[in-house]
Motif scaffolding. Structure first.
Motif, PDB file in Angstrom:
ATOM      1  N   ASP A 205      28.056  88.695  31.950  1.00  0.00           N
ATOM      2  CA  ASP A 205      28.533  89.456  30.776  1.00  0.00           C
ATOM      3  C   ASP A 205      28.200  90.939  30.923  1.00  0.00           C
ATOM      4  O   ASP A 205      27.774  91.601  29.966  1.00  0.00           O
ATOM      5  N   GLU A 206      28.359  91.442  32.155  1.00  0.00           N
ATOM      6  CA  GLU A 206      28.141  92.855  32.476  1.00  0.00           C
ATOM      7  C   GLU A 206      26.696  93.294  32.256  1.00  0.00           C
ATOM      8  O   GLU A 206      26.428  94.480  32.062  1.00  0.00           O
ATOM      9  N   LYS A 207      25.780  92.348  32.293  1.00  0.00           N
ATOM     10  CA  LYS A 207      24.367  92.665  32.155  1.00  0.00           C
ATOM     11  C   LYS A 207      23.598  92.089  33.342  1.00  0.00           C
ATOM     12  O   LYS A 207      23.890  90.978  33.788  1.00  0.00           O
ATOM     13  N   PRO A 208      22.621  92.830  33.884  1.00  0.00           N
ATOM     14  CA  PRO A 208      21.857  92.313  35.025  1.00  0.00           C
ATOM     15  C   PRO A 208      20.911  91.192  34.595  1.00  0.00           C
ATOM     16  O   PRO A 208      20.277  91.272  33.532  1.00  0.00           O
ATOM     17  N   VAL A 209      20.843  90.152  35.406  1.00  0.00           N
ATOM     18  CA  VAL A 209      19.946  89.026  35.136  1.00  0.00           C
ATOM     19  C   VAL A 209      19.240  88.623  36.420  1.00  0.00           C
ATOM     20  O   VAL A 209      19.706  88.901  37.530  1.00  0.00           O
ATOM     21  N   VAL A 210      18.116  87.946  36.242  1.00  0.00           N
ATOM     22  CA  VAL A 210      17.387  87.304  37.333  1.00  0.00           C
ATOM     23  C   VAL A 210      17.245  85.837  36.971  1.00  0.00           C
ATOM     24  O   VAL A 210      16.848  85.506  35.837  1.00  0.00           O
TER      25      VAL A 210
ATOM     26  N   PRO B 153      18.939  82.060  33.355  1.00  0.00           N
ATOM     27  CA  PRO B 153      19.238  83.479  33.553  1.00  0.00           C
ATOM     28  C   PRO B 153      18.413  84.345  32.614  1.00  0.00           C
ATOM     29  O   PRO B 153      18.522  84.226  31.393  1.00  0.00           O
ATOM     30  N   GLN B 154      17.578  85.204  33.167  1.00  0.00           N
ATOM     31  CA  GLN B 154      16.715  86.073  32.378  1.00  0.00           C
ATOM     32  C   GLN B 154      17.263  87.496  32.393  1.00  0.00           C
ATOM     33  O   GLN B 154      17.266  88.146  33.436  1.00  0.00           O
ATOM     34  N   PRO B 155      17.754  88.021  31.264  1.00  0.00           N
ATOM     35  CA  PRO B 155      18.217  89.418  31.241  1.00  0.00           C
ATOM     36  C   PRO B 155      17.058  90.365  31.536  1.00  0.00           C
ATOM     37  O   PRO B 155      15.940  90.179  31.048  1.00  0.00           O
ATOM     38  N   VAL B 156      17.326  91.384  32.322  1.00  0.00           N
ATOM     39  CA  VAL B 156      16.289  92.342  32.712  1.00  0.00           C
ATOM     40  C   VAL B 156      16.856  93.750  32.628  1.00  0.00           C
ATOM     41  O   VAL B 156      18.072  93.952  32.640  1.00  0.00           O
ATOM     42  N   GLN B 157      15.946  94.699  32.541  1.00  0.00           N
ATOM     43  CA  GLN B 157      16.314  96.112  32.609  1.00  0.00           C
ATOM     44  C   GLN B 157      15.831  96.654  33.940  1.00  0.00           C
ATOM     45  O   GLN B 157      14.653  96.541  34.277  1.00  0.00           O
TER      46      GLN B 157
ATOM     47  N   VAL C 221      13.919  95.968  43.906  1.00  0.00           N
ATOM     48  CA  VAL C 221      14.422  96.562  42.671  1.00  0.00           C
ATOM     49  C   VAL C 221      13.306  96.487  41.635  1.00  0.00           C
ATOM     50  O   VAL C 221      12.683  95.432  41.452  1.00  0.00           O
ATOM     51  N   GLU C 222      13.060  97.598  40.967  1.00  0.00           N
ATOM     52  CA  GLU C 222      12.040  97.625  39.920  1.00  0.00           C
ATOM     53  C   GLU C 222      12.588  96.998  38.635  1.00  0.00           C
ATOM     54  O   GLU C 222      13.719  97.258  38.238  1.00  0.00           O
TER      55      GLU C 222
END
Length: 522
Positions: free
Chosen positions: A461-466, A476-480, A489-490
């Motif tokens: 959904d256009e958001k970075p996840v790990v 899926p964990q959303p991250v900044q 990647v930090e």
């Protein structure tokens, strides 16, 4: 012959015994069935069913066991009138619902006493969420009308362990439950067979870098444009294009009248010097014997010195031309390599007449090359002499490390950029002049408290996840995201150090999620 009376009586008696035995067997079967039916539906069975229902209503197991001190755990099997999860403790009940209104999921709660809704005035409810990433969230529910509503938004994904605590004017309560919304189910065997590598988030050094387009060029400090310096006719050419030559090696031979004249001048000066030397020695001997005056000795000495100067002058002329002072042929002029290198240009052929300023050979030492790049005015503060860089080929998989050796002091009027270059070692000759490259300038290198492998970052959904590893799969964990280099990647927020996650092969987990193996529901 007719049968006798006694035989007829015996036959009738046998049939009567057979029917009697059959009747007894049928009666036994009927009585056994009645006994079994009574045992399964009798008072003992009814009592066990009542105990099981009571245990389920209180959050215990099917054998009537319950949690200590009123703590109950449920998997959302019981539903309340509002569609929420129902928790029961005696006459008291709590209905909890995670509702999404306006795109913001929040908890709502209703309180019941003997299945009758009660006003939440004077009651308090709080929920503590613990996510697989280790992140904790405390949520307070505030009374509003006949329900309690959470103040905080519950961020996606809704995968957590929850502890519900609260108090009413009459009692306190404590419940526990868990949610695994969005989980991608995968066994350890599936993870291994799919080639998914599980790593742990940890601190690491992140290099902040900026890329600039560049091009490999000759090292002009080790490139020579060879000119004859005399006009003449080419007698022979011994060097070929692309040939590796050594310092002092003969490249071509030219017949030159200019060289012949200077070499003849040298030989004449050498003869005059020999004659002057002989005259000087003779006059010196006569003066010592008191036969000739000293004036004759001094004059002979001056003549000798002038002859020596003429020889030196002619010798320097030949050396300036690049010709050897001694040669069997007066007009022979040899072009020699000034250093070890490769013939990269050749503009000479046997029998050709060449001028003194003709560029007949270009030789370059390709053991080192330059990677040149154009730097805009705004990026110049980041590119300084001595900065570490990584050069990457645009045509094949090759990298080299170096440092900035030069930054131009002028900005071009047309391009509005300044030239910068990196000197690269090129022992194998892989970096060929003309090759386009990307030059990565490392601006700084700092420690980041939480980092993951760059291959772990996916987009949903256009958001970075790990994808964080949990029991039986991934979530899926959303991250900044923060700084990044080619390896790490930090993670600014959303994940803490020490959490296992899908690194290499994380795209496989994402594809499994896309197949619908994970569901989304509130």
């Amino acid at each position: 012959m007719k049968p006798s009376f006694s035989s007829l009586s015996a036959g009738k008696s046998g049939r009567k015994q057979f029917f009697a035995i059959a009747a007894l067997v049928v009666a036994g079967i009927v009585i056994g069935a009645l006994i079994l039916s009574y045992g399964s539906s009798g008072p003992a069975s009814e009592e066990h069913s009542e105990h099981a229902e009571e245990a389920e209503g209180k959050g215990g197991d099917s054998h009537g066991h319950s949690e200590e001190e009123g703590e109950h755990e449920s998997e959302a099997q019981a539903k309340g009138p509002n569609g929420g999860q129902r928790f029961v403790d005696g006459d008291f009940a709590l209905e909890l619902l995670l509702a999404e209104e306006g795109g913001e999921p929040r908890f709502k709660a209703w309180l019941y006493t003997k299945n009758t809704i009660t006003t939440p005035s004077g009651s308090s409810v709080s929920i503590s969420l613990t996510r697989p990433s280790g992140e904790r969230q405390e949520i307070k529910l505030i009374p509003r009308g006949d329900l309690l509503e959470g103040e905080q938004v519950v961020a996606e994904p809704h995968v957590f362990e929850a502890a519900v605590t609260g108090r009413t004017p009459k009692q306190s309560f404590k419940f526990a439950f868990s949610r695994e919304e969005g989980k991608v189910e995968m066994s350890d065997a599936q993870i291994q067979s799919s080639g998914i590598a599980v790593e742990t988030s940890a601190a690491a050094r992140i290099r902040t870098a900026q890329q600039f387009p560049g091009e490999i060029r000759f090292n002009e400090d080790r490139t020579a444009h060879i000119v004859p310096r005399v006009s003449g006719v080419v007698d022979g050419v011994s060097a070929n294009l692309g040939q590796q030559v050594q310092q002092g090696q003969v490249l071509a031979v030219i017949s030159s009248t200019a060289v012949s004249e200077v070499r003849a001048e040298l030989q004449a000066a050498q003869k005059r010097r020999e004659l002057a030397k002989t005259t000087y020695e003779r006059e010196k001997s006569l003066w010592e014997e008191k036969i000739s005056p000293q004036q004759d000795v001094l004059q002979a000495q001056q003549t000798l010195r002038e002859a020596e100067i003429a020889v030196a002058n002619a010798t320097q002329k030949l050396l300036a031309l690049g010709a050897a002072p001694e040669s069997s042929a007066l007009g022979r002029f040899e072009l020699r390599a000034p250093f070890d290198g490769v013939v990269v240009e050749k503009h000479i052929a046997q029998g050709e007449a060449v001028r003194e300023d003709s560029n007949v050979f270009t030789i370059s030492d390709l053991s080192t090359v330059w990677a040149e790049m154009s730097i805009s005015a705004r990026d110049l503060p980041q590119v300084r002499v001595g900065e570490k860089v990584v050069v990457r080929s645009g045509a094949f998989d090759a990298t080299a490390k170096g440092s900035v050796s030069y930054v131009g002091v002028l900005i071009g009027e047309q391009t509005r950029t300044a030239r910068a270059r990196v000197t690269l070692a090129n022992p194998q000759g892989a970096w060929r002049p003309g090759l386009y490259v990307n030059v990565e300038v490392v601006a700084e290198e700092k420690m980041a408290p939480v980092t993951v492998s760059s291959s772990a970052i996916q987009t949903i959904d256009e958001k970075p996840v790990v994808f964080v590893k949990t029991r039986g799969g991934f979530i899926p964990q959303p991250v900044q995201l923060g700084r990044s280099d080619e390896r790490r990647v930090e993670i600014v927020s959303g994940l803490r150090a020490g959490v296992p996650y899908a690194a290499t092969g994380s795209f496989i987990v994402k594809s499994e999620q896309g197949k619908g193996s994970a569901t989304h529901a509130h």
